[in-house]
Design a protein around this motif. Structure first.
Motif, mmCIF file in Angstrom:
data_model
loop_
_atom_site.group_PDB
_atom_site.id
_atom_site.type_symbol
_atom_site.label_atom_id
_atom_site.label_comp_id
_atom_site.label_asym_id
_atom_site.label_seq_id
_atom_site.Cartn_x
_atom_site.Cartn_y
_atom_site.Cartn_z
ATOM 1 N N MET A 173 0.825 -1.185 0.000
ATOM 2 C CA MET A 173 0.000 0.000 0.000
ATOM 3 C C MET A 173 0.866 1.244 0.000
ATOM 4 O O MET A 173 1.898 1.288 0.635
ATOM 5 C CB MET A 173 -0.908 0.021 1.227
ATOM 6 N N LEU A 174 0.388 2.216 -0.681
ATOM 7 C CA LEU A 174 1.065 3.496 -0.784
ATOM 8 C C LEU A 174 0.598 4.397 0.351
ATOM 9 O O LEU A 174 -0.580 4.423 0.685
ATOM 10 C CB LEU A 174 0.699 4.124 -2.130
ATOM 11 N N GLU A 175 1.522 5.127 0.965
ATOM 12 C CA GLU A 175 1.134 6.131 1.954
ATOM 13 C C GLU A 175 1.323 7.494 1.319
ATOM 14 O O GLU A 175 2.367 7.793 0.753
ATOM 15 C CB GLU A 175 1.961 6.028 3.233
ATOM 16 N N GLU A 176 0.263 8.300 1.395
ATOM 17 C CA GLU A 176 0.298 9.620 0.799
ATOM 18 C C GLU A 176 -0.425 10.585 1.725
ATOM 19 O O GLU A 176 -1.611 10.419 2.006
ATOM 20 C CB GLU A 176 -0.391 9.598 -0.563
ATOM 21 N N THR A 177 0.275 11.588 2.209
ATOM 22 C CA THR A 177 -0.365 12.606 3.034
ATOM 23 C C THR A 177 -0.992 13.635 2.106
ATOM 24 O O THR A 177 -0.309 14.302 1.340
ATOM 25 C CB THR A 177 0.655 13.277 3.976
ATOM 26 N N LYS A 178 -2.307 13.726 2.174
ATOM 27 C CA LYS A 178 -3.058 14.622 1.314
ATOM 28 C C LYS A 178 -4.048 15.381 2.185
ATOM 29 O O LYS A 178 -4.983 14.788 2.729
ATOM 30 C CB LYS A 178 -3.776 13.816 0.225
ATOM 31 N N TYR A 179 -3.826 16.669 2.345
ATOM 32 C CA TYR A 179 -4.674 17.507 3.176
ATOM 33 C C TYR A 179 -5.920 17.942 2.413
ATOM 34 O O TYR A 179 -5.977 17.841 1.174
ATOM 35 C CB TYR A 179 -3.890 18.736 3.670
ATOM 36 N N TYR A 180 -6.888 18.456 3.160
ATOM 37 C CA TYR A 180 -8.150 18.914 2.578
ATOM 38 C C TYR A 180 -7.922 19.814 1.368
ATOM 39 O O TYR A 180 -8.552 19.638 0.319
ATOM 40 C CB TYR A 180 -8.967 19.638 3.665
ATOM 41 N N GLU A 181 -7.007 20.748 1.487
ATOM 42 C CA GLU A 181 -6.755 21.705 0.405
ATOM 43 C C GLU A 181 -6.164 21.054 -0.847
ATOM 44 O O GLU A 181 -6.176 21.655 -1.921
ATOM 45 C CB GLU A 181 -5.786 22.807 0.888
ATOM 46 N N ASP A 182 -5.650 19.850 -0.716
ATOM 47 C CA ASP A 182 -5.031 19.151 -1.847
ATOM 48 C C ASP A 182 -6.041 18.424 -2.741
ATOM 49 O O ASP A 182 -5.693 17.983 -3.831
ATOM 50 C CB ASP A 182 -4.005 18.132 -1.338
ATOM 51 N N PHE A 183 -7.285 18.275 -2.287
ATOM 52 C CA PHE A 183 -8.308 17.564 -3.056
ATOM 53 C C PHE A 183 -8.989 18.508 -4.040
ATOM 54 O O PHE A 183 -9.137 19.698 -3.769
ATOM 55 C CB PHE A 183 -9.366 16.956 -2.121
ATOM 56 N N GLN A 184 -9.403 17.957 -5.184
ATOM 57 C CA GLN A 184 -10.131 18.731 -6.187
ATOM 58 C C GLN A 184 -11.355 17.950 -6.645
ATOM 59 O O GLN A 184 -11.255 16.736 -6.911
ATOM 60 C CB GLN A 184 -9.244 19.016 -7.394
ATOM 61 N N VAL A 185 -12.482 18.632 -6.738
ATOM 62 C CA VAL A 185 -13.684 18.004 -7.279
ATOM 63 C C VAL A 185 -13.374 17.526 -8.693
ATOM 64 O O VAL A 185 -12.750 18.242 -9.482
ATOM 65 C CB VAL A 185 -14.874 18.994 -7.264
ATOM 66 N N GLY A 186 -13.777 16.296 -8.983
ATOM 67 C CA GLY A 186 -13.565 15.721 -10.310
ATOM 68 C C GLY A 186 -12.401 14.749 -10.387
ATOM 69 O O GLY A 186 -12.339 13.927 -11.295
ATOM 70 N N GLU A 187 -11.462 14.842 -9.445
ATOM 71 C CA GLU A 187 -10.340 13.897 -9.494
ATOM 72 C C GLU A 187 -10.829 12.519 -9.071
ATOM 73 O O GLU A 187 -11.793 12.389 -8.318
ATOM 74 C CB GLU A 187 -9.180 14.360 -8.612
ATOM 75 N N GLY A 188 -10.177 11.482 -9.583
ATOM 76 C CA GLY A 188 -10.606 10.133 -9.250
ATOM 77 C C GLY A 188 -9.607 9.091 -9.696
ATOM 78 O O GLY A 188 -8.524 9.406 -10.188
ATOM 79 N N ARG A 189 -10.024 7.849 -9.521
ATOM 80 C CA ARG A 189 -9.169 6.725 -9.915
ATOM 81 C C ARG A 189 -10.019 5.476 -10.092
ATOM 82 O O ARG A 189 -11.154 5.414 -9.624
ATOM 83 C CB ARG A 189 -8.068 6.486 -8.894
ATOM 84 N N LYS A 190 -9.445 4.498 -10.780
ATOM 85 C CA LYS A 190 -10.093 3.219 -11.049
ATOM 86 C C LYS A 190 -9.229 2.118 -10.440
ATOM 87 O O LYS A 190 -8.001 2.191 -10.487
ATOM 88 C CB LYS A 190 -10.222 3.020 -12.562
ATOM 89 N N THR A 191 -9.876 1.099 -9.882
ATOM 90 C CA THR A 191 -9.144 -0.005 -9.244
ATOM 91 C C THR A 191 -8.958 -1.168 -10.226
ATOM 92 O O THR A 191 -9.514 -1.177 -11.326
ATOM 93 C CB THR A 191 -9.906 -0.538 -8.022
ATOM 94 N N ILE A 192 -8.226 -2.154 -9.774
ATOM 95 C CA ILE A 192 -8.121 -3.417 -10.500
ATOM 96 C C ILE A 192 -9.448 -4.167 -10.358
ATOM 97 O O ILE A 192 -10.295 -3.807 -9.555
ATOM 98 C CB ILE A 192 -6.953 -4.279 -9.966
#
Length: 153
Positions: free
Chosen positions: A1-20
């Motif tokens: 698993m990847l660890e990524e510190t992402k604060y509230y201000e770092d998120f953008q509406v519309g961003e996303g991802r797809k899983t396996i």
């Protein structure tokens, strides 16, 4: 698993991802029935299900939800906490042999007025089968730390 510190201000509406993808098995049905106590014939009795409109056993909705969420659990964010799920819908049935994957997309960002220093990030979860049909949707709400705690974004 990847660890990524992402604060509230770092998120953008519309961003996303797809899983396996992950193929659903009869073992999944049996194990989930044992864990949940849901032994309804719609999930476990092949002969009974032949008399129903789908003609075969259908996956527990809670199992599809659990697996769909589990597929998204590839990133650990130490400043984000699950706040819950809203608007969960079982859109179409899932059968033994279906392969599902999940898509997530940020749909809303809100400052949490009652929790200074935190924002609410809402992520739309869509579970999709091998035919491209959406079988489940839910909104996953995260409580996410702000970079400058106590300052509204």
């Amino acid at each position: 698993m990847l660890e990524e510190t992402k604060y509230y201000e770092d998120f953008q509406v519309g961003e996303g991802r797809k899983t396996i993808g992950r193929t659903i098995t009869e073992t999944d049905f049996v194990v989930h029935a044992g864990h949940s106590g849901d032994f309804f014939p719609h999930h476990l009795d092949a002969e009974f299900c032949k008399t129903l409109p789908f003609g075969q056993r259908i996956a527990h909705g809670t199992m599809v939800f659990t697996i769909g969420v589990g597929l998204t659990a590839t990133v650990i964010n130490p400043v984000a906490f699950s706040y819950g799920y809203d608007r969960l819908r079982f859109v179409k049935p899932v059968f033994i042999g279906d392969t599902i994957h999940s898509r997530v997309e940020i749909i809303a960002l809100e400052v949490m007025e009652k929790r200074p220093g935190y924002g609410r990030v809402t992520e739309r979860l869509s579970v999709i089968n091998q035919s491209g049909d959406t079988v489940l949707v839910a909104d996953h709400i995260y409580m996410v730390e702000m970079k400058a705690k106590g300052v509204a974004a």
